[in-house]
Design a protein around this motif. Structure first.
Motif, mmCIF file in Angstrom:
data_model
loop_
_atom_site.group_PDB
_atom_site.id
_atom_site.type_symbol
_atom_site.label_atom_id
_atom_site.label_comp_id
_atom_site.label_asym_id
_atom_site.label_seq_id
_atom_site.Cartn_x
_atom_site.Cartn_y
_atom_site.Cartn_z
ATOM 1 N N ILE A 54 -26.362 -36.075 29.686
ATOM 2 C CA ILE A 54 -27.671 -36.596 30.058
ATOM 3 C C ILE A 54 -27.464 -37.847 30.897
ATOM 4 O O ILE A 54 -26.705 -38.742 30.519
ATOM 5 C CB ILE A 54 -28.488 -36.983 28.798
ATOM 6 C CG1 ILE A 54 -28.635 -35.813 27.840
ATOM 7 C CG2 ILE A 54 -29.823 -37.598 29.178
ATOM 8 C CD1 ILE A 54 -29.458 -34.671 28.358
ATOM 9 N N LEU A 55 -28.165 -37.922 32.036
ATOM 10 C CA LEU A 55 -28.193 -39.138 32.847
ATOM 11 C C LEU A 55 -29.626 -39.621 32.887
ATOM 12 O O LEU A 55 -30.513 -38.942 33.393
ATOM 13 C CB LEU A 55 -27.691 -38.883 34.271
ATOM 14 C CG LEU A 55 -27.867 -40.048 35.256
ATOM 15 C CD1 LEU A 55 -27.114 -41.296 34.783
ATOM 16 C CD2 LEU A 55 -27.407 -39.634 36.654
ATOM 17 N N ASN A 56 -29.862 -40.790 32.330
ATOM 18 C CA ASN A 56 -31.174 -41.423 32.338
ATOM 19 C C ASN A 56 -31.141 -42.534 33.385
ATOM 20 O O ASN A 56 -30.312 -43.430 33.311
ATOM 21 C CB ASN A 56 -31.483 -42.012 30.955
ATOM 22 C CG ASN A 56 -32.700 -42.904 30.985
ATOM 23 O OD1 ASN A 56 -33.730 -42.570 31.563
ATOM 24 N ND2 ASN A 56 -32.593 -44.055 30.347
ATOM 25 N N LYS A 116 -32.025 -39.316 20.414
ATOM 26 C CA LYS A 116 -31.984 -37.938 19.900
ATOM 27 C C LYS A 116 -30.745 -37.205 20.427
ATOM 28 O O LYS A 116 -30.050 -36.517 19.665
ATOM 29 C CB LYS A 116 -33.247 -37.191 20.317
ATOM 30 C CG LYS A 116 -33.243 -35.734 19.946
ATOM 31 C CD LYS A 116 -34.469 -35.033 20.485
ATOM 32 C CE LYS A 116 -34.321 -33.535 20.299
ATOM 33 N NZ LYS A 116 -35.377 -32.792 20.967
ATOM 34 N N HIS A 117 -30.468 -37.361 21.710
ATOM 35 C CA HIS A 117 -29.306 -36.675 22.284
ATOM 36 C C HIS A 117 -27.991 -37.244 21.757
ATOM 37 O O HIS A 117 -27.035 -36.485 21.542
ATOM 38 C CB HIS A 117 -29.361 -36.707 23.811
ATOM 39 C CG HIS A 117 -30.317 -35.711 24.372
ATOM 40 N ND1 HIS A 117 -30.029 -34.364 24.448
ATOM 41 C CD2 HIS A 117 -31.576 -35.850 24.863
ATOM 42 C CE1 HIS A 117 -31.056 -33.725 24.970
ATOM 43 N NE2 HIS A 117 -32.011 -34.606 25.223
ATOM 44 N N VAL A 118 -27.945 -38.541 21.529
ATOM 45 C CA VAL A 118 -26.738 -39.138 20.932
ATOM 46 C C VAL A 118 -26.504 -38.535 19.553
ATOM 47 O O VAL A 118 -25.387 -38.132 19.214
ATOM 48 C CB VAL A 118 -26.853 -40.679 20.864
ATOM 49 C CG1 VAL A 118 -25.757 -41.268 19.979
ATOM 50 C CG2 VAL A 118 -26.800 -41.290 22.252
ATOM 51 N N ILE A 119 -27.570 -38.468 18.757
ATOM 52 C CA ILE A 119 -27.467 -37.886 17.410
ATOM 53 C C ILE A 119 -27.000 -36.439 17.466
ATOM 54 O O ILE A 119 -26.219 -35.991 16.617
ATOM 55 C CB ILE A 119 -28.823 -37.998 16.670
ATOM 56 C CG1 ILE A 119 -29.099 -39.449 16.318
ATOM 57 C CG2 ILE A 119 -28.858 -37.115 15.431
ATOM 58 C CD1 ILE A 119 -30.519 -39.716 15.850
ATOM 59 N N VAL A 143 -24.450 -39.231 26.773
ATOM 60 C CA VAL A 143 -25.621 -39.884 27.358
ATOM 61 C C VAL A 143 -25.174 -41.102 28.157
ATOM 62 O O VAL A 143 -24.430 -41.942 27.669
ATOM 63 C CB VAL A 143 -26.623 -40.323 26.264
ATOM 64 C CG1 VAL A 143 -27.820 -41.028 26.881
ATOM 65 C CG2 VAL A 143 -27.065 -39.122 25.436
ATOM 66 N N CYS A 144 -25.655 -41.156 29.376
ATOM 67 C CA CYS A 144 -25.419 -42.298 30.252
ATOM 68 C C CYS A 144 -26.778 -42.824 30.688
ATOM 69 O O CYS A 144 -27.670 -42.049 31.033
ATOM 70 C CB CYS A 144 -24.614 -41.870 31.485
ATOM 71 S SG CYS A 144 -24.470 -43.166 32.748
ATOM 72 N N THR A 145 -26.962 -44.133 30.651
ATOM 73 C CA THR A 145 -28.173 -44.733 31.206
ATOM 74 C C THR A 145 -27.774 -45.627 32.357
ATOM 75 O O THR A 145 -26.761 -46.331 32.292
ATOM 76 C CB THR A 145 -29.004 -45.476 30.134
ATOM 77 O OG1 THR A 145 -30.256 -45.842 30.702
ATOM 78 C CG2 THR A 145 -28.300 -46.697 29.605
ATOM 79 N N LEU A 146 -28.544 -45.554 33.421
ATOM 80 C CA LEU A 146 -28.227 -46.271 34.649
ATOM 81 C C LEU A 146 -29.486 -46.934 35.181
ATOM 82 O O LEU A 146 -30.558 -46.343 35.158
ATOM 83 C CB LEU A 146 -27.692 -45.285 35.689
ATOM 84 C CG LEU A 146 -27.356 -45.834 37.071
ATOM 85 C CD1 LEU A 146 -26.154 -45.117 37.635
ATOM 86 C CD2 LEU A 146 -28.522 -45.752 38.022
ATOM 87 N N THR A 147 -29.339 -48.166 35.629
ATOM 88 C CA THR A 147 -30.422 -48.836 36.339
ATOM 89 C C THR A 147 -29.863 -49.433 37.619
ATOM 90 O O THR A 147 -28.848 -50.128 37.592
ATOM 91 C CB THR A 147 -31.124 -49.904 35.477
ATOM 92 O OG1 THR A 147 -32.207 -50.453 36.210
ATOM 93 C CG2 THR A 147 -30.198 -50.998 35.050
#
Length: 105
Positions: free
Chosen positions: A5-7, A25-28, A33-37
């Motif tokens: 997942i890329l947020n 939820k996806h981590v669980i 999971v990657c989040t980027l700003t």
């Protein structure tokens, strides 16, 4: 089977506020999971920026670092350890090729 997942949140708070529950939820579920700003998000925070522009007393680099740290800490609360903060100025009118390339990397 785990998925990736890329947020992407335009500002640091957006990445957490608008998709925090989904990321957790996806981590669980064991997903990557990657989040980027891409931006630091400070142009929308008048007090700190106004102080900086009018008096030069506020340390813009310190404010940016504070925002970055807040993003990393909030993501950690969700279990997200892959956090990308590009730090571009968020007074961008149109997408820039450099930013697009950094996101793709």
């Amino acid at each position: 089977m785990a998925i990736s997942i890329l947020n992407i949140g335009g500002h640091p708070k957006d990445a957490i506020m608008y998709a925090g529950g989904t990321m957790a939820k996806h981590v669980i579920n064991g997903d990557r999971v990657c989040t980027l700003t891409p931006t630091h998000g400070l142009s929308h925070h008048g007090r700190g920026i106004d102080e900086y522009k009018s008096t030069g007393k506020a340390d813009l680099e310190a404010l940016i670092e504070e925002r970055k740290q807040e993003l990393f800490e909030a993501a950690a609360e969700l279990g997200v350890t892959d956090v990308r903060f590009l730090g571009y100025d968020d007074e961008i009118v149109l997408p820039k090729e450099e930013i697009i390339k950094d996101i793709a990397d």
